[in-house]
Motif scaffolding. Structure first.
Motif, PDB file in Angstrom:
ATOM      1  N   ARG A 184       1.913   9.294  -5.949  1.00 26.37           N
ATOM      2  CA  ARG A 184       2.390  10.646  -5.624  1.00 26.37           C
ATOM      3  C   ARG A 184       3.453  11.146  -6.586  1.00 26.37           C
ATOM      4  O   ARG A 184       3.478  12.311  -6.977  1.00 26.37           O
ATOM      5  N   TYR A 185       4.395  10.262  -6.909  1.00 24.77           N
ATOM      6  CA  TYR A 185       5.541  10.666  -7.711  1.00 24.77           C
ATOM      7  C   TYR A 185       5.383  10.347  -9.196  1.00 24.77           C
ATOM      8  O   TYR A 185       6.230  10.729  -9.999  1.00 24.77           O
ATOM      9  N   GLY A 186       4.325   9.624  -9.566  1.00 22.35           N
ATOM     10  CA  GLY A 186       4.091   9.305 -10.961  1.00 22.35           C
ATOM     11  C   GLY A 186       5.185   8.447 -11.570  1.00 22.35           C
ATOM     12  O   GLY A 186       5.495   8.565 -12.749  1.00 22.35           O
ATOM     13  N   SER A 187       5.769   7.590 -10.755  1.00 20.27           N
ATOM     14  CA  SER A 187       6.879   6.759 -11.214  1.00 20.27           C
ATOM     15  C   SER A 187       6.755   5.366 -10.588  1.00 20.27           C
ATOM     16  O   SER A 187       6.554   5.250  -9.384  1.00 20.27           O
ATOM     17  N   PRO A 188       6.861   4.305 -11.401  1.00 21.29           N
ATOM     18  CA  PRO A 188       6.794   2.953 -10.837  1.00 21.29           C
ATOM     19  C   PRO A 188       8.028   2.649  -9.983  1.00 21.29           C
ATOM     20  O   PRO A 188       9.126   3.100 -10.292  1.00 21.29           O
ATOM     21  N   LEU A 189       7.814   1.907  -8.918  1.00 18.40           N
ATOM     22  CA  LEU A 189       8.912   1.549  -8.019  1.00 18.40           C
ATOM     23  C   LEU A 189       9.303   0.087  -8.129  1.00 18.40           C
ATOM     24  O   LEU A 189      10.396  -0.289  -7.752  1.00 18.40           O
ATOM     25  N   GLY A 190       8.401  -0.746  -8.606  1.00 23.12           N
ATOM     26  CA  GLY A 190       8.757  -2.130  -8.862  1.00 23.12           C
ATOM     27  C   GLY A 190       8.901  -3.013  -7.645  1.00 23.12           C
ATOM     28  O   GLY A 190       8.674  -2.605  -6.505  1.00 23.12           O
ATOM     29  N   ASN A 191       9.315  -4.230  -7.932  1.00 25.23           N
ATOM     30  CA  ASN A 191       9.377  -5.278  -6.914  1.00 25.23           C
ATOM     31  C   ASN A 191      10.498  -5.088  -5.897  1.00 25.23           C
ATOM     32  O   ASN A 191      10.412  -5.610  -4.794  1.00 25.23           O
ATOM     33  N   GLU A 192      11.545  -4.381  -6.276  1.00 20.80           N
ATOM     34  CA  GLU A 192      12.658  -4.203  -5.336  1.00 20.80           C
ATOM     35  C   GLU A 192      12.206  -3.467  -4.082  1.00 20.80           C
ATOM     36  O   GLU A 192      12.557  -3.859  -2.971  1.00 20.80           O
ATOM     37  N   ALA A 193      11.433  -2.413  -4.258  1.00 18.08           N
ATOM     38  CA  ALA A 193      10.944  -1.653  -3.096  1.00 18.08           C
ATOM     39  C   ALA A 193      10.042  -2.523  -2.236  1.00 18.08           C
ATOM     40  O   ALA A 193      10.125  -2.499  -1.013  1.00 18.08           O
ATOM     41  N   GLU A 194       9.190  -3.314  -2.899  1.00 13.70           N
ATOM     42  CA  GLU A 194       8.264  -4.181  -2.167  1.00 13.70           C
ATOM     43  C   GLU A 194       8.993  -5.263  -1.387  1.00 13.70           C
ATOM     44  O   GLU A 194       8.478  -5.779  -0.405  1.00 13.70           O
ATOM     45  N   GLY A 195      10.195  -5.610  -1.817  1.00 15.38           N
ATOM     46  CA  GLY A 195      10.952  -6.675  -1.167  1.00 15.38           C
ATOM     47  C   GLY A 195      11.849  -6.207  -0.039  1.00 15.38           C
ATOM     48  O   GLY A 195      12.473  -7.030   0.634  1.00 15.38           O
ATOM     49  N   CYS A 196      11.929  -4.907   0.174  1.00 14.81           N
ATOM     50  CA  CYS A 196      12.790  -4.385   1.246  1.00 14.81           C
ATOM     51  C   CYS A 196      12.261  -4.829   2.607  1.00 14.81           C
ATOM     52  O   CYS A 196      11.060  -4.802   2.851  1.00 14.81           O
ATOM     53  N   LYS A 197      13.168  -5.203   3.477  1.00 18.57           N
ATOM     54  CA  LYS A 197      12.783  -5.734   4.786  1.00 18.57           C
ATOM     55  C   LYS A 197      12.829  -4.711   5.910  1.00 18.57           C
ATOM     56  O   LYS A 197      12.307  -4.958   6.989  1.00 18.57           O
ATOM     57  N   VAL A 216      13.867   3.369  -2.726  1.00 21.47           N
ATOM     58  CA  VAL A 216      12.873   4.273  -3.308  1.00 21.47           C
ATOM     59  C   VAL A 216      13.538   5.563  -3.783  1.00 21.47           C
ATOM     60  O   VAL A 216      13.303   6.012  -4.912  1.00 21.47           O
ATOM     61  N   ASN A 217      14.374   6.154  -2.955  1.00 23.30           N
ATOM     62  CA  ASN A 217      15.006   7.418  -3.326  1.00 23.30           C
ATOM     63  C   ASN A 217      15.968   7.238  -4.508  1.00 23.30           C
ATOM     64  O   ASN A 217      16.040   8.114  -5.383  1.00 23.30           O
ATOM     65  N   ASN A 218      16.672   6.116  -4.573  1.00 24.69           N
ATOM     66  CA  ASN A 218      17.534   5.850  -5.718  1.00 24.69           C
ATOM     67  C   ASN A 218      16.710   5.717  -6.993  1.00 24.69           C
ATOM     68  O   ASN A 218      17.085   6.239  -8.044  1.00 24.69           O
ATOM     69  N   GLN A 219      15.580   5.015  -6.905  1.00 20.94           N
ATOM     70  CA  GLN A 219      14.724   4.847  -8.080  1.00 20.94           C
ATOM     71  C   GLN A 219      14.129   6.183  -8.526  1.00 20.94           C
ATOM     72  O   GLN A 219      14.066   6.468  -9.725  1.00 20.94           O
ATOM     73  N   LEU A 220      13.683   6.986  -7.576  1.00 24.50           N
ATOM     74  CA  LEU A 220      13.111   8.285  -7.925  1.00 24.50           C
ATOM     75  C   LEU A 220      14.162   9.208  -8.538  1.00 24.50           C
ATOM     76  O   LEU A 220      13.880   9.927  -9.507  1.00 24.50           O
ATOM     77  N   THR A 221      15.375   9.166  -8.009  1.00 23.08           N
ATOM     78  CA  THR A 221      16.460   9.974  -8.569  1.00 23.08           C
ATOM     79  C   THR A 221      16.773   9.521  -9.989  1.00 23.08           C
ATOM     80  O   THR A 221      16.924  10.347 -10.895  1.00 23.08           O
ATOM     81  N   GLY A 244       0.812  -1.207   0.000  1.00 20.78           N
ATOM     82  CA  GLY A 244       0.000   0.000   0.000  1.00 20.78           C
ATOM     83  C   GLY A 244       0.849   1.261   0.000  1.00 20.78           C
ATOM     84  O   GLY A 244       0.528   2.239  -0.675  1.00 20.78           O
ATOM     85  N   ILE A 245       1.937   1.234   0.742  1.00 17.44           N
ATOM     86  CA  ILE A 245       2.847   2.376   0.787  1.00 17.44           C
ATOM     87  C   ILE A 245       3.525   2.557  -0.567  1.00 17.44           C
ATOM     88  O   ILE A 245       3.629   3.680  -1.075  1.00 17.44           O
ATOM     89  N   VAL A 246       3.973   1.465  -1.171  1.00 13.29           N
ATOM     90  CA  VAL A 246       4.586   1.540  -2.498  1.00 13.29           C
ATOM     91  C   VAL A 246       3.593   2.123  -3.499  1.00 13.29           C
ATOM     92  O   VAL A 246       3.932   3.020  -4.280  1.00 13.29           O
ATOM     93  N   ALA A 247       2.358   1.643  -3.460  1.00 13.66           N
ATOM     94  CA  ALA A 247       1.329   2.142  -4.387  1.00 13.66           C
ATOM     95  C   ALA A 247       1.095   3.634  -4.195  1.00 13.66           C
ATOM     96  O   ALA A 247       0.968   4.388  -5.168  1.00 13.66           O
ATOM     97  N   GLU A 248       1.050   4.081  -2.955  1.00 14.51           N
ATOM     98  CA  GLU A 248       0.843   5.504  -2.679  1.00 14.51           C
ATOM     99  C   GLU A 248       2.008   6.339  -3.193  1.00 14.51           C
ATOM    100  O   GLU A 248       1.807   7.405  -3.783  1.00 14.51           O
ATOM    101  N   LEU A 249       3.234   5.878  -2.986  1.00 12.33           N
ATOM    102  CA  LEU A 249       4.401   6.617  -3.476  1.00 12.33           C
ATOM    103  C   LEU A 249       4.432   6.656  -4.997  1.00 12.33           C
ATOM    104  O   LEU A 249       4.781   7.685  -5.590  1.00 12.33           O
ATOM    105  N   GLU A 250       4.068   5.555  -5.645  1.00 13.40           N
ATOM    106  CA  GLU A 250       4.011   5.535  -7.108  1.00 13.40           C
ATOM    107  C   GLU A 250       3.001   6.551  -7.618  1.00 13.40           C
ATOM    108  O   GLU A 250       3.258   7.263  -8.593  1.00 13.40           O
TER     109      GLU A 250
END
Length: 86
Positions: free
Chosen positions: A55-68, A77-82, A47-53
């Motif tokens: 807000r920022y209009g950018s897909p974050l993918g499975n890597e963000a979802e897999g963070c522990k 997330v910040n690396n992907q957005l950059t 849900g957090i990943v979906a909200e950030l995607e």
């Protein structure tokens, strides 16, 4: 919303999306603490990943979802957005 996603923003998203009250300073102080230790499950993280995607209009993918943990999540997330120029 430009600039990096912060611990404060992540804590606000955890509250809004999963109903969890987490002190952002505690997340920041505990780099090895997992999302599970803050009672956030994988569905809440999705849900957090979906909200950030949204807000920022950018897909974050499975890597963000897999963070522990919050530190790895924010770094990812910040690396992907950059990289996406957001």
């Amino acid at each position: 919303m430009n600039g990096p996603v912060t611990f404060d923003e992540l804590a606000a998203l955890m509250k809004a999306r999963a109903g969890l009250s987490v002190d952002p300073r505690e997340m920041e102080r505990r780099p090895d603490a997992t999302f599970a230790e803050f009672d956030l499950d994988s569905l809440g993280l999705l849900g957090i990943v979906a909200e950030l995607e949204k807000r920022y209009g950018s897909p974050l993918g499975n890597e963000a979802e897999g963070c522990k943990n919050p530190h790895a999540f924010l770094e990812n997330v910040n690396n992907q957005l950059t990289a996406a120029g957001v």
